[in-house]
Write a protein that holds these residues in place. Structure first.
Motif, PDB file in Angstrom:
ATOM      1  N   VAL A   1       0.948  -1.386   0.054  1.00 45.83           N
ATOM      2  CA  VAL A   1       0.193  -0.021  -0.168  1.00 45.83           C
ATOM      3  C   VAL A   1       1.234   1.373  -0.176  1.00 45.83           C
ATOM      4  O   VAL A   1       0.772   2.230  -0.965  1.00 45.83           O
ATOM      5  CB  VAL A   1      -0.880   0.193   0.894  1.00 45.83           C
ATOM      6  CG1 VAL A   1      -1.871   0.952   1.043  1.00 45.83           C
ATOM      7  CG2 VAL A   1      -2.277  -1.528   1.245  1.00 45.83           C
TER       8      VAL A   1
ATOM      9  N   ILE B   1      -6.420   2.682  -3.405  1.00 45.48           N
ATOM     10  CA  ILE B   1      -4.641   2.755  -2.195  1.00 45.48           C
ATOM     11  C   ILE B   1      -5.998   2.861  -0.951  1.00 45.48           C
ATOM     12  O   ILE B   1      -5.878   2.659   0.571  1.00 45.48           O
ATOM     13  CB  ILE B   1      -3.636   3.520  -2.549  1.00 45.48           C
ATOM     14  CG1 ILE B   1      -2.935   3.145  -3.530  1.00 45.48           C
ATOM     15  CG2 ILE B   1      -2.950   4.090  -1.656  1.00 45.48           C
ATOM     16  CD1 ILE B   1      -2.496   4.248  -3.740  1.00 45.48           C
TER      17      ILE B   1
ATOM     18  N   ILE C   1       0.056  -3.175  -4.152  1.00 44.77           N
ATOM     19  CA  ILE C   1      -0.532  -3.644  -3.231  1.00 44.77           C
ATOM     20  C   ILE C   1      -0.733  -5.300  -2.937  1.00 44.77           C
ATOM     21  O   ILE C   1      -0.222  -6.066  -2.138  1.00 44.77           O
ATOM     22  CB  ILE C   1      -1.814  -3.432  -3.046  1.00 44.77           C
ATOM     23  CG1 ILE C   1      -2.069  -1.577  -3.037  1.00 44.77           C
ATOM     24  CG2 ILE C   1      -2.614  -4.008  -2.136  1.00 44.77           C
ATOM     25  CD1 ILE C   1      -3.116  -0.650  -3.039  1.00 44.77           C
TER      26      ILE C   1
END
Length: 593
Positions: free
Chosen positions: A89, A474, A572
């Motif tokens: 992230v 995000i 991610i």
């Protein structure tokens, strides 16, 4: 546990607030919010805007500030502390900030270019230049306007399409180098230098806006623009795009998801009241958008009124010469009656003249919606050239743009540099000045792409696709991570330890339910919009017509768009996968021993 290591701190909480305002209050407040008001209901747009501020803006801003302050790390380290599987992230935030830095500073380069030309008398965009034979004006300029010609031809020297790359424009390349040099000097010594710069970048734009407000309200026709802005068109509230646009504006104007806010908050004292600062920053950001819109619409009203009256005067002059009318017999007040009279008494002559008679409309002038670089460098320039002492207002305006742009760049670079300086591997080998210099140099070199003749088209690609979907994903993962992985009760205790009280029901409901649902809705909307759009298109400048034309993106441009989106989003799952593999291998090696 958060890493309690020695790190530089802001001198005081006020400096931190100024840093956040300098970053959050950017060009989007000046050139996007007024456009959205114009498109989606004038004063009525404020209803969904403030609802989204309460449901999405303030809670997510508070969450990011609290995470940064608690973990005392940049975006990568902060999310890694919450869960090792979330390291991707932070990496995704850094990648998006890197993309943003690559193209965003080009705006500052353009502002420098206009600023340097603002000291000329007359302003170079006030009139069309003469052709090579000096027998008339440049043909391209005659087909458009002097301000558009200066922007598209003399500033960008734009190519006819994305396929025609052209060469690097050395003037723009020098301006870009200067812009990066200024940014480097501002971030040279971390918070020590940035903390002093933000006082200027945060406060100076307000001084200029106040000057422009006073001047704007005294301009002829300013009232027309303000009436247009504040007249609510409530029927737009039933349009889903109105609500989507309000949510998107709140989301991006606060700079959520880039990692900049986490980076800034990581330099706070652990006891800093981040809740109060989240409310202050979000309210100031929204108030600035409205304030900037009043300034913009007063100037927009002046420009529209000026164009409308110029159109009327040209029609009057044309009719008076064609029908040999007496001086003063034809005015703006009796123009329509005289048209009917001339049509009735001289039908053949009037019909022949009809193609030359423009249909002048103040409403049509006000309805012309412009955003982004078009508003900043064309509409404002056109209004400035018609003011008294235009050089003064031009210098003030482009200095304000530079302050807004540099303020945003400080946040963007902080999002990249803080995780790098937090890394022991990098920080122990290289001093902070070298790390900052390398980041600025790499961005500057890559940014030369945007100074080519086709650079404006690449700028639009990065501006439209480098961040939108990535940031939504995000921030969605961030919210879910805090509420359901780290645990909202655990987060409550952290906040109680930091600010002396637990968050109330409003914050918890927004974090756990309302904000994630809003982000998912936005994500699905953009995804659906991209799919339904079909072939992606862009606006190219046609010099032969003197206007923008729509063209399809070539295949390689579509591939770049796909890479821009995937490069950050894939961080991610890849981060989680690599962490899983590393832990699995470590477990196996321990079991074999």
């Amino acid at each position: 546990q958060a890493m309690e290591k020695s790190r530089p701190l802001w001198d005081n909480p006020l400096q931190f607030v100024f840093a956040c305002i300098s970053y959050a209050v950017g060009l989007g407040n000046v050139w996007r919010f007024p456009y959205l008001c114009q498109m989606y209901g004038g004063g009525g747009f404020l209803i969904p805007y403030f609802i989204m501020l309460i449901a999405e803006g303030m809670p997510l801003l508070y969450l990011e500030l609290a995470v940064g302050q608690r973990m005392r790390q940049g975006s990568i380290g902060a999310w890694k502390i919450i869960s090792p599987y979330l390291c991707g992230v932070g990496v995704a935030s850094v990648v998006v900030s890197f993309f943003l830095s690559m193209y965003y500073n080009v705006i500052n380069a353009w502002a420098f270019w206009y600023l340097f030309h603002s000291f000329q008398d007359p302003l170079p965009w006030a009139t069309c230049p003469l052709n090579s034979n000096r027998t008339g004006y440049e043909e391209e300029c005659e087909k458009t306007s002097s301000t558009q010609y200066f922007w598209y031809r003399q500033t960008l020297n734009i190519s006819p399409s994305l396929e025609v790359s052209g060469s690097v424009q050395w003037e723009q390349a020098l301006c870009l180098t200067l812009a990066w040099l200024v940014v480097y000097l501002c971030i040279l010594r971390g918070t020590e230098s940035t903390g002093k710069v933000v006082y200027v970048t945060a406060s100076l734009p307000y001084c200029v806006l106040i000057i422009y407000l006073i001047r704007g309200l005294t301009l002829h026709g300013a009232v027309n623009g303000l009436v247009y802005m504040f007249t609510p068109k409530l029927e737009q509230l039933s349009n889903p795009k109105t609500w989507i646009s309000a949510a998107t504006q709140i989301f991006f104007s606060l700079g959520l998801g880039f990692g900049s806010l986490i980076a800034f908050a990581s330099y706070n004292e652990p006891s800093n009241n981040c809740e109060r600062h989240a409310i202050i920053v979000s309210l100031i950001n929204s108030a600035t958008s409205i304030f900037a819109s009043i300034v913009t619409f007063s100037i927009y009203g002046f420009k529209a009124t000026f164009n409308y009256e110029s159109c009327i005067n040209k029609v009057i002059l044309l009719l008076m010469n064609a029908f040999d009318l007496e001086e003063g017999s034809l005015t703006a007040d009796n123009l329509n009656e005289m048209k009917d009279y001339l049509m009735a008494t001289h039908p053949q002559e009037y019909v022949q003249l009809l193609p030359q008679l423009k249909n002048c409309s103040l409403e049509a002038e006000l309805d012309t919606a412009v955003q982004g670089t078009g508003l900043a460098f064309i509409v404002y320039s056109e209004a400035i050239k018609n003011m008294e002492v235009p050089q003064l207002y031009s210098v003030l305006y482009f200095v304000m743009l530079l302050m807004l742009g540099i303020g945003s760049m400080l946040g963007n670079t902080a999002a990249i540099l803080t995780p790098l300086t937090d890394s022991r591997v990098i920080a122990t080998r290289f001093p902070k000045e070298v790390i900052s210099g390398v980041v600025c140099f790499i961005n500057c070199v890559i940014g030369l792409i945007f100074t080519m003749e086709s650079g404006s088209y690449w700028f639009d690609i990065f501006n439209d696709y480098a961040a939108t979907l990535s940031l939504l994903l995000i921030v969605l993962v961030e919210t879910i991570a805090v509420c359901y992985i780290y645990g909202i009760r655990r987060f409550e205790k952290d906040l109680h330890n930091m600010i002396g009280r637990k968050p109330n029901w409003y914050w918890k409901i927004m974090w756990a339910f309302a904000s994630p649902l809003l982000i998912i809705s936005l994500f699905l909307f953009y995804l659906t919009d991209y799919i339904l759009t079909g072939t992606l298109q862009y606006q190219a400048w046609d010099a032969t017509q003197g206007q923008l034309v729509t063209k399809d993106y070539p295949g390689y441009a579509l591939a770049v768009i796909g890479l821009l989106v995937a490069a950050s989003i894939m961080c991610i799952p890849l981060g989680a996968l690599l962490t899983f593999i590393r832990k699995r291998l470590k477990r196996e090696s321990i079991s074999t021993v």
